[in-house]
Design an enzyme around this catalytic site. Sequence first.
Site, PDB file in Angstrom:
ATOM      1  N   SER A 126      46.841  63.432  27.065  1.00  0.00           N
ATOM      2  CA  SER A 126      45.839  62.362  27.057  1.00  0.00           C
ATOM      3  C   SER A 126      46.324  61.101  27.760  1.00  0.00           C
ATOM      4  CB  SER A 126      45.435  62.021  25.617  1.00  0.00           C
ATOM      5  OG  SER A 126      46.546  61.557  24.883  1.00  0.00           O
ATOM      6  N   LYS A 151      42.590  57.034  18.017  1.00  0.00           N
ATOM      7  CA  LYS A 151      43.007  56.156  19.110  1.00  0.00           C
ATOM      8  C   LYS A 151      42.271  54.820  19.059  1.00  0.00           C
ATOM      9  CE  LYS A 151      44.515  59.998  21.864  1.00  0.00           C
ATOM     10  NZ  LYS A 151      44.178  61.070  22.732  1.00  0.00           N
TER      11      LYS A 151
END
Length: 158
Positions: free
Chosen positions: A46, A89
Amino acid sequence: MKESAQAALSWVRSHVSELGIRSDYWETSDLHVHVPAGAIPKDGPSAGVTLVTALVSLMTQRPVRSDLSMTGEVTLSGRVLPVGGIKEKVLGARRAGIKTIILPKRNEKNLIEDVPSQVREGMTFHLVDTVDQVLNLALEEPIPRDNRIRESLLQARN
């Protein structure tokens, strides 16, 4: 992570002239990207967009904005792919005081469905499809580009 770093570096190397990186950069500079194994297992990569941004910042001497967070994986063609863990996140960015976040456009559904509206409140989310859009948002100084790239950057701002 190693594959993310390799893809990021390959993308940057293939766009040197468009990014305004010195033509002799590879002859006069040495670059080593070290990504140590993290302590937290991950479902997948990511950090591609973050690595591209860091490399372009380094090679062009253009600072990255300090008030934003980003996530997304990158392809060799510069597309931004969706990632997992959007809720975690976003929560982590909010805890750190970050109010502007760059996310893959294909994660919009995760943002809306998984992140409570009270968490999203007061935050700005930029949903992107391309690395050019990320760089336009993340770098403090724009990168001079050819017309095709410039049009892409202008679209990202709107």
